[in-house]
Scaffold this active site. Structure first.
Site, PDB file in Angstrom:
ATOM      1  N   ASN A  16      -7.791  -9.595  -4.495  1.00 42.24           N
ATOM      2  CA  ASN A  16      -7.611  -8.482  -5.440  1.00 42.24           C
ATOM      3  C   ASN A  16      -7.321  -8.992  -6.847  1.00 42.24           C
ATOM      4  OD1 ASN A  16      -7.770  -5.652  -4.241  1.00 42.24           O
ATOM      5  ND2 ASN A  16      -6.668  -6.805  -2.669  1.00 42.24           N
ATOM      6  N   LEU A  96      10.123  -4.149  -3.417  1.00 36.48           N
ATOM      7  CA  LEU A  96      10.984  -4.240  -4.599  1.00 36.48           C
ATOM      8  C   LEU A  96      12.122  -3.221  -4.498  1.00 36.48           C
ATOM      9  CD1 LEU A  96       8.066  -4.653  -7.150  1.00 36.48           C
ATOM     10  CD2 LEU A  96       9.771  -6.410  -6.596  1.00 36.48           C
ATOM     11  N   HIS A 112      -2.826  -0.466  -1.628  1.00 33.99           N
ATOM     12  CA  HIS A 112      -2.493  -0.420  -0.202  1.00 33.99           C
ATOM     13  C   HIS A 112      -3.790  -0.226   0.595  1.00 33.99           C
ATOM     14  CE1 HIS A 112      -0.118   0.100   3.355  1.00 33.99           C
ATOM     15  NE2 HIS A 112      -0.861   1.149   3.653  1.00 33.99           N
ATOM     16  N   LYS A 180     -13.883  -4.856   0.213  1.00 38.76           N
ATOM     17  CA  LYS A 180     -15.136  -4.885  -0.535  1.00 38.76           C
ATOM     18  C   LYS A 180     -15.527  -3.498  -1.060  1.00 38.76           C
ATOM     19  CE  LYS A 180     -19.565  -7.070   0.004  1.00 38.76           C
ATOM     20  NZ  LYS A 180     -20.616  -7.466   0.915  1.00 38.76           N
TER      21      LYS A 180
HETATM   22  C1  GAR Z   1      -4.928  -6.561   0.611  1.00 38.43           C
HETATM   23  O1  GAR Z   1      -5.664  -5.949   1.620  1.00 38.43           O
HETATM   24  C2  GAR Z   1      -3.864  -5.618   0.081  1.00 38.43           C
HETATM   25  O2  GAR Z   1      -4.278  -4.286   0.020  1.00 38.43           O
HETATM   26  C3  GAR Z   1      -2.799  -5.788   1.120  1.00 38.43           C
HETATM   27  O3  GAR Z   1      -2.792  -7.165   1.416  1.00 38.43           O
HETATM   28  C4  GAR Z   1      -4.095  -7.713   1.173  1.00 38.43           C
HETATM   29  C5  GAR Z   1      -3.963  -8.867   0.207  1.00 38.43           C
HETATM   30  O4  GAR Z   1      -5.178  -9.534   0.037  1.00 38.43           O
HETATM   31  N1  GAR Z   1      -1.535  -5.325   0.640  1.00 38.43           N
HETATM   32  C6  GAR Z   1      -0.626  -4.735   1.420  1.00 38.43           C
HETATM   33  O5  GAR Z   1      -0.766  -4.588   2.605  1.00 38.43           O
HETATM   34  C7  GAR Z   1       0.625  -4.267   0.693  1.00 38.43           C
HETATM   35  N2  GAR Z   1       1.314  -3.300   1.488  1.00 38.43           N
HETATM   36  P1  GAR Z   1      -5.481 -10.428  -1.245  1.00 38.43           P
HETATM   37  O6  GAR Z   1      -4.332 -11.431  -1.390  1.00 38.43           O
HETATM   38  O7  GAR Z   1      -6.756 -11.130  -0.892  1.00 38.43           O
HETATM   39  O8  GAR Z   1      -5.612  -9.529  -2.437  1.00 38.43           O
END
Ligand code: GAR
Length: 203
Positions: A16, A96, A112, A180
């Site tokens: 992300n 947080l 999320h 994606k």
């Molecule tokens: C992503 O899918 C994000 O939405 C999720 O963790 C992944 C991180 O991937 N976040 C959560 O679950 C927060 N509650 P990334 O490090 O490749 O962006």
């Protein structure tokens, strides 16, 4: 033209974060500029992505802090030093405190990997979210970008995008599709939208 200074908080692979960097380079994000990346985990690949893009990268290792307030104080110091005006949680795996979120009201957004209010709140993060969605048997899931307040995944929704679940999905396959088709699109779009609103004084 004024650009909102953005800090991106990460804990893992940083796809992300990469989507945000790419959006900045391609002109999807024009109202903001990433000024630093802060990882809660040493060695997170997100740090390498930041360095490759020439962005200042910091690690605040939660396990090396005596408690959660020390962890947040260290993050706060970096935010102040870099003059950050918007905090983006991009796969940041720490909740947080209310003190921190109140101090930064309408200045923290999170992505999320589900359609809030489904499969969200404490304990729902990363692959666990997709395991829960498949376990429930939903046919549609997606991603949500929202403002962060003191309730985990409870702040005002900014954008959502739906993604189809396939019959032969595994949590990993579903996670990839949600990233994606949804996350990598709505996170940069929301970042631009919120930066614009900060500049215009709307939030
Ligand atoms: C992503 O899918 C994000 O939405 C999720 O963790 C992944 C991180 O991937 N976040 C959560 O679950 C927060 N509650 P990334 O490090 O490749 O962006």
């Amino acid at each position: 033209m004024k650009k909102v200074k953005i800090a991106v908080l990460v804990s893992g692979g940083g796809t992300n974060l990469q989507a945000l960097i790419d959006a900045q380079n391609s002109g999807v994000i024009t109202s903001g500029k990433i000024v630093c990346v802060i990882s809660s985990k040493p060695g997170a690949y997100a740090l390498t992505r930041a360095e490759n893009a020439g962005i200042d990268a910091y690690t605040v290792f939660k396990k090396e802090c005596k408690d959660h307030s020390e962890f947040e104080e260290k993050i706060e110091k970096i935010l102040i030093k870099k003059g950050a005006e918007l905090i983006i949680l991009a796969g940041f795996m720490s909740i947080l405190s209310a003190d921190f979120t109140k101090k930064h009201e309408n200045r923290i957004i999170n992505v999320h990997p589900a359609l809030i209010p489904s499969f969200c709140g404490a304990g729902y993060y990363g692959l666990k979210v997709h395991e829960a969605a498949l376990g429930y048997g939903v046919k549609v899931t997606g991603a949500t970008v929202h403002f962060v307040n003191e309730i985990p995944d409870g702040g005002k929704i900014i954008m959502q995008k739906a993604v189809r679940v396939h019959d032969n999905d595994t949590p990993e396959k579903l996670q990839k599709r949600v990233m994606k088709q949804a996350e990598w699109k709505i996170l940069p779009a929301s970042a631009e939208l919120v930066c614009k609103k900060i500049i215009s004084g709307e939030v």
